[in-house]
Write a protein that holds these residues in place. Structure first.
Motif, mmCIF file in Angstrom:
data_model
loop_
_atom_site.group_PDB
_atom_site.id
_atom_site.type_symbol
_atom_site.label_atom_id
_atom_site.label_comp_id
_atom_site.label_asym_id
_atom_site.label_seq_id
_atom_site.Cartn_x
_atom_site.Cartn_y
_atom_site.Cartn_z
ATOM 1 N N LEU A 300 0.865 -1.163 0.119
ATOM 2 C CA LEU A 300 -0.192 -0.038 -0.134
ATOM 3 C C LEU A 300 0.905 1.139 -0.058
ATOM 4 C CD1 LEU A 300 -2.876 -0.998 2.519
ATOM 5 C CD2 LEU A 300 -3.206 -0.883 0.067
ATOM 6 N N LEU A 301 1.932 1.265 0.609
ATOM 7 C CA LEU A 301 2.862 2.234 0.764
ATOM 8 C C LEU A 301 3.517 2.595 -0.738
ATOM 9 C CD1 LEU A 301 4.388 1.896 4.218
ATOM 10 C CD2 LEU A 301 3.205 3.944 3.522
ATOM 11 N N ALA A 302 3.832 1.421 -1.255
ATOM 12 C CA ALA A 302 4.481 1.357 -2.643
ATOM 13 C C ALA A 302 3.517 2.155 -3.645
ATOM 14 C CB ALA A 302 4.707 0.060 -3.042
ATOM 15 N N ARG A 321 -5.628 7.109 -10.372
ATOM 16 C CA ARG A 321 -5.863 5.928 -10.434
ATOM 17 C C ARG A 321 -4.978 5.220 -9.314
ATOM 18 N NH1 ARG A 321 -5.824 7.364 -16.168
ATOM 19 N NH2 ARG A 321 -3.597 7.245 -15.954
ATOM 20 N N TRP A 322 -3.845 5.523 -8.964
ATOM 21 C CA TRP A 322 -3.068 4.725 -7.890
ATOM 22 C C TRP A 322 -3.826 5.163 -6.567
ATOM 23 C CZ3 TRP A 322 0.130 1.039 -8.228
ATOM 24 C CH2 TRP A 322 0.890 1.012 -9.390
ATOM 25 N N LEU A 323 -4.554 6.207 -6.423
ATOM 26 C CA LEU A 323 -5.201 6.398 -5.203
ATOM 27 C C LEU A 323 -6.353 5.360 -4.971
ATOM 28 C CD1 LEU A 323 -5.208 10.292 -4.610
ATOM 29 C CD2 LEU A 323 -3.898 8.462 -3.240
ATOM 30 N N TYR A 324 -7.095 5.193 -6.237
ATOM 31 C CA TYR A 324 -8.166 4.376 -6.429
ATOM 32 C C TYR A 324 -7.801 2.681 -6.072
ATOM 33 C CZ TYR A 324 -12.745 2.116 -7.791
ATOM 34 O OH TYR A 324 -13.864 1.545 -7.721
ATOM 35 N N SER A 325 -6.547 2.396 -6.434
ATOM 36 C CA SER A 325 -6.227 1.250 -6.345
ATOM 37 C C SER A 325 -5.605 1.033 -5.085
ATOM 38 C CB SER A 325 -4.813 1.006 -7.304
ATOM 39 O OG SER A 325 -5.172 0.952 -8.738
ATOM 40 N N LEU A 326 -5.204 1.916 -4.269
ATOM 41 C CA LEU A 326 -4.550 1.893 -2.937
ATOM 42 C C LEU A 326 -6.165 1.550 -2.142
ATOM 43 C CD1 LEU A 326 -2.355 4.299 -1.016
ATOM 44 C CD2 LEU A 326 -4.477 3.421 -0.031
#
Length: 340
Positions: A300-302, A321-326
């Motif tokens: 999650l940190l990555a 997109r990365w925030l949604y994936s997180l």
């Protein structure tokens, strides 16, 4: 003594205290609590009101002059003081001095923002707690919002069917000012009771609202769909991805520090206190550590680091997109594959 807004009517039937402090981040509930106290004070002969804002340019001497003067028209008066986000030493000292001047013909109404635990340990806050009731105001959480709406509808002579009530809660979560206005409008339309879902959808324009601080707790609770909904709404409202990255980094780093502390035998509450985590949030943090492995938390940190890199490259879409994936990454305890 701590009072909640819904307890004020019963409290005021027994009389007025010399001082009240209404604080929190919900504007509608704060305004209504102040209005209720003003009405109760006017009914008891407090016909004169002086309002002051405790900003950097506040003239404290003017407050003391007002509190000690009597007009020709009223022997009882209200001093209303709105406090800033932070109170400096001068403000703290003068406020405590003002509290010592309370008397039966002077009512002090103080309003302030939401306060953290550290602020609630200050000398001025303790002095306020000794002087009269504390009235914290905050928006009802998602679990209690339908009940709040039901009570609000009842106050205006309205009822709603269960599916209509839940739609209203979904449509206005986080925006009490907007839903209060819509309920007042509905009360004027002479609609058939109870209100149906179709009736509400024909007569009400949804307007929910979230702030960035509401994003992380649903993730801790495992309510990933709700967190994703909040994330998408925040983007529509123009919240910057960089701000969310900053907030999520702080929370995820806290989780990682707690996890390391537990691995080294440190008691959870000791580790949480060292990180200044509010006691009300500690059970959530402790529970999620039971679900998240160290490998998952690192993943999650990555993801968050990838969102930061996208922002540095001015690629906002990629960052979102990365925030949604997180957020989706909180669904289970399996390690996530992160692309280089």
């Amino acid at each position: 003594m701590r009072l909640y807004p819904e307890q004020l009517p019963a409290h005021l039937q027994a009389g007025l205290s010399p001082c009240y402090f209404i604080y929190g981040d919900e504007p509608l509930l704060k305004l209504e609590a102040l209005d209720e106290l003003r009405r109760a004070a006017r009914a008891r002969g407090f016909d004169e009101r002086h309002r002051f804002d405790a900003d950097e340019g506040l003239d404290w001497d003017a407050i003391f002059d007002a509190s000690q003067s009597l007009s020709l028209f009223s022997a009882r008066q209200i001093i209303e003081l709105h406090l800033p986000e932070k109170l400096d030493k001068t403000g703290s000292d003068r406020l405590r001095e003002l509290l010592r001047q309370c008397h039966p013909d002077l009512l002090l109404l103080l309003a302030g923002p939401r306060l953290n635990q550290q602020q609630q340990k200050t000398a001025w806050f303790k002095a306020l707690a000794d002087a009269g009731p504390l009235v914290p105001v905050s928006a009802p959480d998602a679990r209690h919002f339908p009940r709040w709406l039901e009570q609000r509808l009842h106050r205006h002579g309205l009822k709603a069917e269960p599916d209509a009530l839940h739609w209203l809660a979904y449509a206005f979560e986080g925006n009490l000012l907007a839903v209060a206005g819509e309920i007042e409008k509905l009360s004027l339309l002479d609609l058939a009771q109870p209100l149906t879902l179709a009736t509400l959808q024909q007569n009400v324009q949804p307007h929910h609202h979230f702030n960035p601080f509401q994003l992380f707790d649903p993730l801790l609770q495992g309510k990933v769909k709700r967190a994703c909904r909040i994330l998408l709404q925040l983007r529509q409202e123009g919240v910057e991805a960089g701000m969310l990255c900053h907030l999520l980094a702080r929370e995820l780093n806290n989780l990682q520090q707690l996890q390391l502390g537990l691995q080294h035998g440190q008691p959870f509450h000791q580790a949480a206190a060292a990180l200044h985590i509010w006691s009300s949030r500690q059970p959530l943090m402790q529970a999620v550590l039971g679900r998240l492995s160290a490998a998952k938390l690192s993943s999650l940190l990555a993801m968050l680091a990838a969102a930061d890199r996208a922002l540095a490259a001015f690629d906002d879409d990629e960052a979102w997109r990365w925030l949604y994936s997180l957020c989706v990454g909180f669904l289970d305890d399996q390690p996530l594959a992160i692309s280089p």
